[in-house]
Design a protein around this motif. Sequence first.
Motif, short mmCIF file in Angstrom:
data_model
loop_
_atom_site.label_atom_id
_atom_site.label_comp_id
_atom_site.label_asym_id
_atom_site.label_seq_id
_atom_site.Cartn_x
_atom_site.Cartn_y
_atom_site.Cartn_z
N LYS A 213 0.77 -1.23 0.06
CA LYS A 213 -0.21 0.04 -0.04
C LYS A 213 0.92 1.43 -0.04
O LYS A 213 2.03 1.28 0.73
N GLY A 214 0.46 2.28 -0.84
CA GLY A 214 1.42 3.39 -1.05
C GLY A 214 2.73 3.04 -1.60
O GLY A 214 3.79 3.53 -0.94
N ASN A 215 2.78 1.88 -2.04
CA ASN A 215 4.30 1.56 -2.75
C ASN A 215 5.39 1.11 -1.59
O ASN A 215 6.50 1.42 -1.77
N LYS A 216 4.52 0.85 -0.39
CA LYS A 216 5.52 0.18 0.63
C LYS A 216 6.13 -0.96 0.36
O LYS A 216 5.52 -1.87 -0.09
N LYS A 217 7.45 -1.15 0.53
CA LYS A 217 8.31 -2.43 0.07
C LYS A 217 7.96 -3.42 1.05
O LYS A 217 7.97 -3.43 2.05
N VAL A 218 7.33 -4.66 0.49
CA VAL A 218 7.26 -5.84 1.25
C VAL A 218 8.55 -6.58 1.34
O VAL A 218 8.99 -7.10 0.26
N GLU A 219 9.16 -6.87 2.24
CA GLU A 219 10.25 -7.71 2.60
C GLU A 219 9.83 -9.23 2.49
O GLU A 219 8.91 -9.48 2.93
N VAL A 220 10.52 -9.90 1.70
CA VAL A 220 10.54 -11.41 1.53
C VAL A 220 11.58 -12.28 2.50
O VAL A 220 12.76 -11.80 1.63
N ILE A 221 11.31 -13.11 3.09
CA ILE A 221 12.57 -13.90 3.66
C ILE A 221 12.01 -15.47 3.57
O ILE A 221 10.97 -15.84 3.53
N ALA A 222 13.04 -16.23 3.54
CA ALA A 222 12.80 -17.51 3.37
C ALA A 222 13.43 -18.39 4.95
O ALA A 222 14.53 -18.22 4.98
N THR A 223 12.84 -19.62 4.98
CA THR A 223 13.27 -20.45 5.99
C THR A 223 12.89 -21.99 5.66
O THR A 223 12.28 -22.07 4.65
N GLY A 224 13.55 -22.72 6.45
CA GLY A 224 13.13 -24.27 6.25
C GLY A 224 14.38 -24.93 5.17
O GLY A 224 15.17 -24.37 4.82
N GLY A 225 14.20 -26.36 5.42
CA GLY A 225 15.22 -27.22 4.78
C GLY A 225 15.43 -26.90 3.19
O GLY A 225 16.80 -27.20 2.84
N PHE A 226 14.71 -26.85 2.19
CA PHE A 226 14.74 -26.49 0.97
C PHE A 226 14.79 -25.06 0.70
O PHE A 226 14.94 -24.82 -0.67
N SER A 227 15.10 -24.15 1.63
CA SER A 227 14.92 -22.81 1.38
C SER A 227 16.26 -22.30 0.29
O SER A 227 15.95 -21.68 -0.55
N SER A 228 17.40 -22.97 0.71
CA SER A 228 18.62 -22.60 -0.42
C SER A 228 18.41 -22.97 -1.90
O SER A 228 18.70 -22.39 -2.67
N LEU A 229 17.78 -24.14 -2.08
CA LEU A 229 17.50 -24.70 -3.33
C LEU A 229 16.70 -23.87 -4.08
O LEU A 229 16.90 -23.73 -5.35
N ILE A 230 15.65 -23.38 -3.55
CA ILE A 230 14.29 -23.16 -4.30
C ILE A 230 14.72 -21.48 -4.59
O ILE A 230 14.34 -20.85 -5.39
#
Length: 257
Positions: A213-230
């Motif tokens: 909303k209002g061009n607010k940047k959405v941060e995206v993070i990953a966790t879990g066993g296959f996170s590095s692969l995907i």
Amino acid sequence: MLLVIDVGNTNIVFGVYEGKKLLYDWRIATVRDRTSDEYGILIKEMFSYQGLKTEDVENIIISSVVPPLMYTLPNMSIKYFNIDPIVVGPGIKTGIDIKYDNPKEVGADRIVNAVAGYEKYGGPLIIVDFGTAITFDAISEQGDYLGGIITPGIKISSEALFLRTAKLPKVEIAKPDRVIGKNTVNSIQSGLVYGYIGLTDHIIEKMIEEMSKGNKKVEVIATGGFSSLITSESKYINKIDKLLTLEGLRIIYERNK
């Protein structure tokens, strides 16, 4: 010391904290019919290997998505550590407002991740957990848990393909050198890895459309066993935090001690 225990469908992850510092962490296979004595002896052996003493553990907190172990591990805590543990669930202070239709339906691991994610990265935030299932969780700028998405994990899809087809082999889940496979194994690997990269990015893209909303940047993070692969080729995921759930358990303990 604080012992944190995250029980998933595939693995159980243990961590030992001294204050805010994670001293050690271990990962073992989740075995639903393992007894409290077996888990207790196993933990004592892990402690001994690192030169730790179980009597130095002052508190324990547990998060579990495996109902059979919701009795086993608290019983283990009482018997082997003489500690009645905090179990993440209804009545526990998390510090976030859950906007789900029925908040009790949200898995404990997803709430724990949301707590740690917002504490560390702020909001708005998307957390993608690559576990037995892949979960996408949305946290608002104010720290509210908005909801999310659940899909079968890459390992589930791989096993289903092997079990439900007559001639396709079981393969190692790894990224092939090229998208167009030159043999059956590479073709399956490409379908799994690049298919899930596409699935992941498309879902994140649609979530960002709803959340920004209002061009607010959405941060995206990953966790879990296959996170590095995907996430290796994801357009949106910019950070991997494999110990996010352990950190969330520590934070929730601090809010409930």
